[in-house]
Design a protein around this motif. Structure first.
Motif, short mmCIF file in Angstrom:
data_model
loop_
_atom_site.label_atom_id
_atom_site.label_comp_id
_atom_site.label_asym_id
_atom_site.label_seq_id
_atom_site.Cartn_x
_atom_site.Cartn_y
_atom_site.Cartn_z
N ILE A 155 -14.84 -12.53 -11.21
CA ILE A 155 -13.76 -11.64 -10.77
C ILE A 155 -14.33 -10.56 -9.84
CG2 ILE A 155 -11.98 -10.01 -11.54
CD1 ILE A 155 -11.66 -11.65 -14.03
N PRO A 156 -13.74 -10.40 -8.65
CA PRO A 156 -14.27 -9.40 -7.72
C PRO A 156 -14.02 -7.98 -8.23
CG PRO A 156 -12.21 -10.31 -6.86
CD PRO A 156 -12.53 -11.09 -8.11
N GLY A 157 -14.96 -7.09 -8.01
CA GLY A 157 -14.75 -5.67 -8.32
C GLY A 157 -13.84 -5.06 -7.26
N TYR A 169 -8.18 -2.45 2.90
CA TYR A 169 -8.41 -3.84 2.50
C TYR A 169 -7.69 -4.15 1.18
CZ TYR A 169 -10.60 -8.17 1.05
OH TYR A 169 -10.79 -9.47 0.63
N THR A 170 -7.80 -3.24 0.20
CA THR A 170 -7.13 -3.47 -1.09
C THR A 170 -5.61 -3.56 -0.89
OG1 THR A 170 -8.89 -2.23 -2.17
CG2 THR A 170 -6.90 -2.62 -3.46
N ARG A 171 -5.07 -2.68 -0.07
CA ARG A 171 -3.62 -2.70 0.17
C ARG A 171 -3.18 -4.02 0.79
NH1 ARG A 171 -4.24 2.70 2.33
NH2 ARG A 171 -4.03 1.83 4.43
N VAL A 203 -2.75 -15.99 -10.84
CA VAL A 203 -2.92 -14.78 -11.65
C VAL A 203 -2.51 -13.54 -10.87
CG1 VAL A 203 -4.64 -13.30 -12.76
CG2 VAL A 203 -4.83 -15.77 -12.97
N MET A 204 -3.00 -13.44 -9.63
CA MET A 204 -2.70 -12.25 -8.85
C MET A 204 -1.27 -12.22 -8.32
SD MET A 204 -4.87 -9.97 -9.16
CE MET A 204 -3.94 -8.92 -8.04
N TRP A 205 -0.65 -13.39 -8.15
CA TRP A 205 0.77 -13.39 -7.74
C TRP A 205 1.58 -12.65 -8.80
CZ3 TRP A 205 1.70 -19.23 -6.18
CH2 TRP A 205 0.99 -19.50 -5.00
N ASP A 238 -1.39 3.76 -4.23
CA ASP A 238 -2.05 4.65 -5.19
C ASP A 238 -3.23 3.96 -5.88
OD1 ASP A 238 -0.16 6.57 -4.55
OD2 ASP A 238 1.06 6.29 -6.35
N ILE A 239 -3.06 2.68 -6.25
CA ILE A 239 -4.15 1.95 -6.90
C ILE A 239 -5.32 1.80 -5.91
CG2 ILE A 239 -4.88 -0.28 -7.86
CD1 ILE A 239 -2.03 -0.62 -8.98
N ALA A 240 -4.99 1.49 -4.66
CA ALA A 240 -6.06 1.32 -3.65
C ALA A 240 -6.83 2.63 -3.47
CB ALA A 240 -5.45 0.86 -2.32
N HIS A 267 -15.26 -19.66 1.42
CA HIS A 267 -14.67 -20.99 1.62
C HIS A 267 -13.17 -20.89 1.91
CE1 HIS A 267 -18.47 -22.56 -0.11
NE2 HIS A 267 -18.25 -23.45 0.84
N GLU A 268 -12.50 -19.93 1.26
CA GLU A 268 -11.07 -19.74 1.55
C GLU A 268 -10.87 -19.40 3.03
OE1 GLU A 268 -8.95 -16.77 -0.85
OE2 GLU A 268 -9.35 -18.04 -2.59
N PHE A 269 -11.68 -18.44 3.52
CA PHE A 269 -11.55 -18.06 4.93
C PHE A 269 -11.85 -19.26 5.83
CE2 PHE A 269 -12.60 -13.49 3.70
CZ PHE A 269 -11.38 -12.99 4.06
C1 HEC Z 1 -5.84 -11.79 -15.71
C2 HEC Z 1 -6.89 -11.24 -14.86
C3 HEC Z 1 -6.50 -10.31 -13.73
C4 HEC Z 1 -5.71 -9.17 -13.82
C5 HEC Z 1 -5.02 -8.59 -15.05
C6 HEC Z 1 -5.70 -8.60 -12.48
N1 HEC Z 1 -6.46 -9.35 -11.62
FE1 HEC Z 1 -6.78 -8.97 -9.63
N2 HEC Z 1 -7.88 -10.68 -9.46
C7 HEC Z 1 -8.13 -11.56 -10.51
C8 HEC Z 1 -8.88 -12.71 -9.98
C9 HEC Z 1 -9.37 -13.90 -10.78
C10 HEC Z 1 -9.05 -12.48 -8.59
C11 HEC Z 1 -9.71 -13.39 -7.57
C12 HEC Z 1 -8.60 -14.20 -6.90
C13 HEC Z 1 -9.13 -15.30 -6.03
O1 HEC Z 1 -9.73 -15.03 -4.98
O2 HEC Z 1 -8.89 -16.46 -6.39
C14 HEC Z 1 -8.42 -11.19 -8.30
C15 HEC Z 1 -8.38 -10.61 -7.05
C16 HEC Z 1 -7.88 -9.35 -6.77
C17 HEC Z 1 -7.98 -8.66 -5.50
C18 HEC Z 1 -8.69 -9.18 -4.25
C19 HEC Z 1 -10.11 -8.62 -4.26
C20 HEC Z 1 -10.97 -9.07 -3.11
O3 HEC Z 1 -12.14 -8.69 -3.12
O4 HEC Z 1 -10.52 -9.78 -2.21
C21 HEC Z 1 -7.34 -7.46 -5.64
C22 HEC Z 1 -7.19 -6.38 -4.58
C23 HEC Z 1 -6.85 -7.40 -7.00
N3 HEC Z 1 -7.19 -8.56 -7.66
C24 HEC Z 1 -6.16 -6.31 -7.53
C25 HEC Z 1 -5.65 -6.26 -8.83
C26 HEC Z 1 -4.83 -5.18 -9.34
C27 HEC Z 1 -4.48 -3.94 -8.56
C28 HEC Z 1 -4.49 -5.51 -10.63
C29 HEC Z 1 -3.64 -4.73 -11.61
C30 HEC Z 1 -2.30 -4.37 -11.16
C31 HEC Z 1 -5.11 -6.79 -10.93
N4 HEC Z 1 -5.79 -7.22 -9.80
C32 HEC Z 1 -5.02 -7.44 -12.14
C33 HEC Z 1 -7.78 -11.40 -11.83
C34 HEC Z 1 -6.96 -10.40 -12.34
#
Ligand code: HEC
Ligand code: HEC
Length: 190
Positions: free
Chosen positions: A33-35, A43-45, A60-62, A75-77, A150-152
């Motif tokens: 999972i990316p930080g 970028y985050t936005r 998951v992210m959808w 605000d989160i960004a 790889h996605e890019f």
């Molecule tokens: C259940 C686990 C999970 C939760 C909860 C979650 N994320 Fe994620 N998030 C992921 C995963 C896994 C990825 C990587 C997606 C990929 O590239 O396939 C990701 C990717 C992202 C990215 C892209 C980061 C990058 O470096 O490109 C952002 C921004 C992000 N999440 C924001 C959030 C925010 C804001 C929340 C809360 C509202 C959240 N995520 C909640 C699992 C989660």
């Protein structure tokens, strides 16, 4: 996207849901999972809006992004940007030569092979640029780096500059080149 001046203190509240996956203070300890800590807000936005619009793959992210308003995203960004990025990943001795190759590609590119130095856009320190929408890529685990590169590389042309900058850069690169930069960037930062 419309929002008022972003407020990091407000962003901390909805970010609690995110921290279970993205790590305490949004600094990921999980190599899958990316930080988000220390990331440039632009970028985050952008990523959260493209997840919300289902343009970037991740079921998951959808789901996560569907719940967020434009203001929540801003605000989160802003909150994520105030946090210290989480640990640099250690390079094992077996990967030291690849990391050195990755460093050379990152910092200088490879003119004869048409590979642009990553540092031109991401900076020699890998921290990118908020006003240009270039991601900070230090502290990104090799697993996450590999997935996103790889996605890019495989993504169709969108005709918008952001993913295309990366697509064009990655086009002449081999699998071994990608592995090398992935290991090098994961070890940048503290
Ligand atoms: C259940 C686990 C999970 C939760 C909860 C979650 N994320 Fe994620 N998030 C992921 C995963 C896994 C990825 C990587 C997606 C990929 O590239 O396939 C990701 C990717 C992202 C990215 C892209 C980061 C990058 O470096 O490109 C952002 C921004 C992000 N999440 C924001 C959030 C925010 C804001 C929340 C809360 C509202 C959240 N995520 C909640 C699992 C989660
Ligand atoms: C021409 C400018 C440019 C060059 C050169 C470039 N990048 Fe990027 N990079 C970007 C931009 C812009 C983004 C944000 C893309 C987006 O908004 O979808 C990005 C995003 C990324 C990401 C995603 C970050 C994340 O958190 O998921 C990684 C990883 C990355 N670049 C690595 C590299 C590497 C490695 C190189 C060299 C081989 C490189 N970039 C060269 C402009 C560039």
């Amino acid at each position: 996207m419309t929002f008022k001046a972003p407020d990091p203190a407000h962003g901390k509240v909805p970010s609690h849901t995110c921290q279970g996956c993205h790590g305490p203070g949004l600094a990921s300890m999980n190599s899958a999972i990316p930080g988000l800590a220390g990331q440039n807000p632009s970028y985050t936005r952008l990523q959260l809006t493209v997840f919300r619009a289902r343009l970037r793959p991740s079921a998951v992210m959808w789901q996560q992004a569907a719940k967020l308003s434009d203001q929540d995203i801003a605000d989160i960004a802003a909150y994520a940007a105030t946090r210290q990025p989480g640990p640099a990943w250690k390079v094992g001795s077996a990967d030291a030569a690849l990391a050195a190759k990755g460093e050379a590609l990152f910092q200088a590119g490879d003119g004869p092979r048409n590979i642009i130095a990553c540092a031109i856009c991401h900076g020699s320190d890998g921290r990118g640029s908020d006003c240009l929408g270039v991601a900070s890529i230090t502290n990104l685990s090799p697993d996450c780096g590999g997935k996103v590169l790889h996605e890019f590389k495989d993504t169709p042309e969108f005709g918008i500059p952001h993913p295309n900058a990366m697509r064009i850069t990655l086009r002449p690169m081999t699998e071994e080149d990608l592995k090398a930069v992935q290991i090098y960037i994961s070890s940048m930062g503290k």
